[in-house]
Design a protein around this motif. Structure first.
Motif, PDB file in Angstrom:
ATOM      1  N   VAL A  15     104.980  54.564  -3.608  1.00 40.91           N
ATOM      2  CA  VAL A  15     106.006  54.021  -2.736  1.00 40.91           C
ATOM      3  C   VAL A  15     106.824  53.011  -3.538  1.00 40.91           C
ATOM      4  O   VAL A  15     106.322  52.402  -4.484  1.00 40.91           O
ATOM      5  N   THR A  16     108.093  52.878  -3.179  1.00 42.16           N
ATOM      6  CA  THR A  16     108.930  51.849  -3.781  1.00 42.16           C
ATOM      7  C   THR A  16     109.278  50.823  -2.716  1.00 42.16           C
ATOM      8  O   THR A  16     109.360  51.147  -1.525  1.00 42.16           O
ATOM      9  N   LYS A  17     109.447  49.592  -3.171  1.00 43.22           N
ATOM     10  CA  LYS A  17     109.750  48.493  -2.247  1.00 43.22           C
ATOM     11  C   LYS A  17     110.860  47.646  -2.860  1.00 43.22           C
ATOM     12  O   LYS A  17     110.895  47.449  -4.067  1.00 43.22           O
ATOM     13  N   VAL A  18     111.731  47.141  -2.000  1.00 44.89           N
ATOM     14  CA  VAL A  18     112.790  46.245  -2.455  1.00 44.89           C
ATOM     15  C   VAL A  18     112.393  44.806  -2.142  1.00 44.89           C
ATOM     16  O   VAL A  18     111.779  44.522  -1.111  1.00 44.89           O
ATOM     17  N   HIS A  19     112.713  43.924  -3.071  1.00 46.82           N
ATOM     18  CA  HIS A  19     112.449  42.494  -2.920  1.00 46.82           C
ATOM     19  C   HIS A  19     113.786  41.773  -3.088  1.00 46.82           C
ATOM     20  O   HIS A  19     114.518  42.064  -4.026  1.00 46.82           O
ATOM     21  N   THR A  20     114.093  40.862  -2.206  1.00 45.08           N
ATOM     22  CA  THR A  20     115.400  40.213  -2.242  1.00 45.08           C
ATOM     23  C   THR A  20     115.377  38.764  -2.697  1.00 45.08           C
ATOM     24  O   THR A  20     116.422  38.171  -2.891  1.00 45.08           O
ATOM     25  N   SER A  48     116.768  49.041  -9.981  1.00 47.54           N
ATOM     26  CA  SER A  48     117.185  50.053  -9.007  1.00 47.54           C
ATOM     27  C   SER A  48     115.965  50.784  -8.465  1.00 47.54           C
ATOM     28  O   SER A  48     114.910  50.831  -9.104  1.00 47.54           O
ATOM     29  N   GLU A  49     116.130  51.392  -7.295  1.00 49.95           N
ATOM     30  CA  GLU A  49     115.055  52.188  -6.699  1.00 49.95           C
ATOM     31  C   GLU A  49     114.730  53.412  -7.550  1.00 49.95           C
ATOM     32  O   GLU A  49     113.552  53.691  -7.779  1.00 49.95           O
ATOM     33  N   PRO A  50     115.726  54.136  -8.075  1.00 49.86           N
ATOM     34  CA  PRO A  50     115.384  55.289  -8.924  1.00 49.86           C
ATOM     35  C   PRO A  50     114.582  54.895 -10.175  1.00 49.86           C
ATOM     36  O   PRO A  50     113.656  55.605 -10.564  1.00 49.86           O
ATOM     37  N   ALA A  51     114.908  53.774 -10.778  1.00 46.56           N
ATOM     38  CA  ALA A  51     114.156  53.327 -11.959  1.00 46.56           C
ATOM     39  C   ALA A  51     112.710  53.012 -11.593  1.00 46.56           C
ATOM     40  O   ALA A  51     111.776  53.364 -12.326  1.00 46.56           O
ATOM     41  N   VAL A  54     110.836  56.422 -10.896  1.00 51.19           N
ATOM     42  CA  VAL A  54     110.505  57.140 -12.134  1.00 51.19           C
ATOM     43  C   VAL A  54     109.307  56.485 -12.827  1.00 51.19           C
ATOM     44  O   VAL A  54     108.367  57.159 -13.251  1.00 51.19           O
ATOM     45  N   ALA A  55     109.326  55.168 -12.933  1.00 51.75           N
ATOM     46  CA  ALA A  55     108.215  54.453 -13.571  1.00 51.75           C
ATOM     47  C   ALA A  55     106.922  54.620 -12.778  1.00 51.75           C
ATOM     48  O   ALA A  55     105.841  54.806 -13.358  1.00 51.75           O
ATOM     49  N   GLY A  56     107.017  54.575 -11.451  1.00 49.62           N
ATOM     50  CA  GLY A  56     105.831  54.751 -10.612  1.00 49.62           C
ATOM     51  C   GLY A  56     105.253  56.151 -10.721  1.00 49.62           C
ATOM     52  O   GLY A  56     104.031  56.324 -10.788  1.00 49.62           O
TER      53      GLY A  56
END
Length: 70
Positions: A15-20, A48-51, A54-56
């Motif tokens: 899963v990806t998560k954004v932190h502000t 970015s979310e795509p980066a 990809v890493a995950g």
């Protein structure tokens, strides 16, 4: 004894998560559907979310490779 790769792929996911705060950054985390992992497998500070995705996914492939060899 080797573990079935397809069973591992169904059980583990990214899963990806954004932190502000303090600035906009993304992270990824590997989770398991069947039961909690017992540890956090996470990395952050992606722009970015795509980066982050990809890493995950790359980290997940490494983890699945090591679990398959057990």
């Amino acid at each position: 004894m080797a573990t079935d790769r397809s069973a591992l792929q169904r059980d583990y996911f990214v899963v990806t998560k954004v932190h502000t705060r303090p600035k906009l950054r993304w992270s990824w985390e590997i989770l398991r559907r069947s039961k909690p992992l017992g540890i956090k497998v996470i990395e952050g500070e992606f722009r970015s979310e795509p980066a982050a995705k990809v890493a995950g996914e790359k980290a997940l492939r490494k983890l699945l490779d090591s679990l398959q060899d057990e």
